[in-house]
Write an enzyme that holds these catalytic residues in place. Structure first.
Site, PDB file in Angstrom:
ATOM      1  N   ASP A   1      32.911  76.495  14.469  1.00 23.50           N
ATOM      2  CA  ASP A   1      34.222  76.938  14.655  1.00 23.50           C
ATOM      3  C   ASP A   1      34.083  77.962  15.897  1.00 23.50           C
ATOM      4  OD1 ASP A   1      36.882  77.149  14.439  1.00 23.50           O
ATOM      5  OD2 ASP A   1      36.875  78.160  12.384  1.00 23.50           O
TER       6      ASP A   1
ATOM      7  N   LYS B   1      39.414  75.917   7.592  1.00 23.62           N
ATOM      8  CA  LYS B   1      39.499  77.101   8.343  1.00 23.62           C
ATOM      9  C   LYS B   1      39.423  78.583   7.592  1.00 23.62           C
ATOM     10  CE  LYS B   1      40.479  77.156  12.321  1.00 23.62           C
ATOM     11  NZ  LYS B   1      39.801  77.356  13.459  1.00 23.62           N
TER      12      LYS B   1
ATOM     13  N   LYS C   1      49.477  81.978  19.853  1.00 20.68           N
ATOM     14  CA  LYS C   1      49.266  82.468  18.359  1.00 20.68           C
ATOM     15  C   LYS C   1      49.273  83.871  18.115  1.00 20.68           C
ATOM     16  CE  LYS C   1      44.800  82.334  16.703  1.00 20.68           C
ATOM     17  NZ  LYS C   1      43.803  82.166  16.283  1.00 20.68           N
TER      18      LYS C   1
ATOM     19  N   LYS D   1      32.514  81.332  14.673  1.00 25.93           N
ATOM     20  CA  LYS D   1      32.892  81.978  13.308  1.00 25.93           C
ATOM     21  C   LYS D   1      31.967  82.036  12.392  1.00 25.93           C
ATOM     22  CE  LYS D   1      38.114  81.659  13.909  1.00 25.93           C
ATOM     23  NZ  LYS D   1      38.244  80.437  14.861  1.00 25.93           N
TER      24      LYS D   1
END
Length: 474
Positions: A196, A245, A289, A390
């Protein structure tokens, strides 16, 4: 330098990194839209820039890809018009043909495959299906469209990449690297890296929590809210895809909490902070975002400290440079090998000390085991790239590091070793110990004096002083 001043040099001027201009880009997509039409649809780039790029983007068409409604949100079905048909084995064989053809047609030295597609749901680890390399390959071979649903498209891409000897990077949060894929990568000594992309909110979190915990400030509640309107947000509006996520975003603080047992008795498992992640789909905002974070911490004498942060991120434009960085760094890691030098016990050879040396002479001489003449490659799980991801994957039995500064320093020091420099330990003793300060000041003065004399000599020669005039021919 000799004056005791820090010197900053781009990596590309120290190491033989691949230039982005030397990278040929191709790929797969479940939607057959050419890249010019996809660019218009996404509305990420400024209109005038789109207008200039259309002629370059229009000829670029994605290869057919794998679509499995069991792994991505049902709201993606209307985009799925560019598909590889058949069983998992037929799909795997086609992907391998695609990789070989792309490499041959473009006369490439190597291929690196990177997943930038939709977030999938987590795959269940099923005994006899994806729990080992042999079982995974056998399950793919016997797969029919109605069974073996725990073999995800991203895992099939990973298997294809590994079998073709190509490093594979997972830029989404799902568990692409099930045990069978990891074992296959280890057997073939091929790099896998994930998971990620770390581009906005999580990168800020890894910096801020590291600062707070290191300063003795105890975060007790971390609440992260996002809303976005691109196709990623649309896919994440489905609960199973959001869960993937949520997991990748939530684990980012764990090692920093565990680092301070005075604040957190028992670490994350004992008294870790409440950590909540929320993602909502709001079509109007598109790729822009919004991320809102609230950090509530306990401080001295029972006090409370609250930090609230609002971050507006251009989601794709933050991720695209990370894609390039991951590919470039992964490629140089393929050419780095390391060995440990053991010194003898005599006093002339630093008794009892070990050191490591690295080179970037390429891997053509390395055997499949990864070891030749004492030199080794990095472990197939390429954890050195965790700075850009991540939820870093690490080899079994090794710690996960999420603190951003530590992740970056790892890359810096490995690259310093490649050019014969010692690790940067930031002690700067030459600026803290009286005798060393004086020595440093004296050395710096002599260095500046040498530079000044050299500049004066160059100026004199340019003016024709101290020597006969030179002809133009000379």
């Amino acid at each position: 330098n000799e004056c005791g001043e820090s010197v900053y040099v781009p990596f590309s001027q120290m190491l033989p990194l691949v230039s982005p201009n030397e990278i040929v880009i191709g790929g797969w997509d479940i939607n057959r839209c050419n890249l010019a039409d996809a660019m218009r649809r996404s509305q990420v780039l400024d209109y005038d820039l789109q207008r200039q790029l259309v002629k370059h983007m229009q000829p670029l068409m994605p290869l057919p890809s794998i679509y499995d409604k069991n792994f991505i949100a049902a709201n993606q079905a209307d985009r799925a018009d560019n598909l590889i048909a058949g069983t998992r084995q037929q799909q795997l064989d086609e992907l391998r043909r695609n990789i070989r053809a792309f490499k041959a047609d473009n006369k490439l030295d190597k291929v690196i495959v990177l997943w930038t597609a939709n977030t999938e749901r987590f795959a269940e680890i099923v005994e006899g299906v994806n729990d080992s390399a042999a079982n995974l390959l056998a399950a793919i071979a016997r797969h029919k469209l109605s069974d073996e649903i725990e073999i995800s498209p991203s895992s099939v891409f990973a298997v294809a990449s590994i079998l073709e000897g190509c490093s594979y990077i997972n830029g989404s949060p799902q568990n692409t690297f099930v045990p069978g894929v990891v074992e296959l990568a280890e057997q073939h000594n091929v790099f896998i890296c994930g998971d990620d992309f770390k581009s906005g909110q999580t990168k800020m979190k890894s910096v801020l929590v590291d600062f707070l915990v290191s300063a003795g400030i105890k975060p007790v509640a971390i609440v992260s809210y996002n809303h976005l309107g691109n196709n990623d947000g649309k896919n994440l509006s489905a609960p199973e895809q959001f869960r993937s996520k949520e997991i990748s975003k939530s684990n980012v603080v764990d090692d920093m909490v565990d680092s301070n047992q005075l604040l957190y008795k028992g670490g994350v498992a004992g008294s870790g902070p409440d950590h909540v992640v929320v993602i909502k789909y709001v079509p109007y905002v598109g790729d822009s975002k919004r991320a809102l974070d609230e950090y509530t911490s306990e401080i001295f004498m029972g006090g409370k400290n609250t930090i609230v942060m609002h971050n507006t991120c251009e989601d794709s434009l933050l991720a695209a440079p990370i894609i390039l960085d991951l590919v470039i760094l992964c490629e140089i890691c393929e050419r780095i090998s390391i060995r440990k030098l053991h010194f003898s016990n005599d006093t002339t050879n630093n008794a009892g000390n070990d050191t490591t040396i690295a080179n970037t002479n390429g891997v053509s001489a390395l055997a499949a085991s990864g070891v030749v003449g004492g030199f080794e490659r990095f472990h197939p799980i390429l954890s050195i790239l965790s700075y850009l991801l991540k939820a870093p994957m690490v080899p079994g039995g090794t710690p996960v590091v999420n603190a951003l500064a530590s992740q970056r320093q790892c890359i810096v020091n490995v690259f310093r070793a490649c050019v014969g420099l010692p690790p940067d330990d930031c002690m700067l003793l030459e600026h803290r110990i009286p005798s060393l300060i004086q020595s440093c000041v004296t050395t710096a003065a002599l260095h500046r004096d040498r530079i000044k004399r050299a500049e004066e000599n160059d100026a004199s020669k340019d003016a024709g002083i101290d020597g006969p005039k030179r002809s133009k021919k000379q």
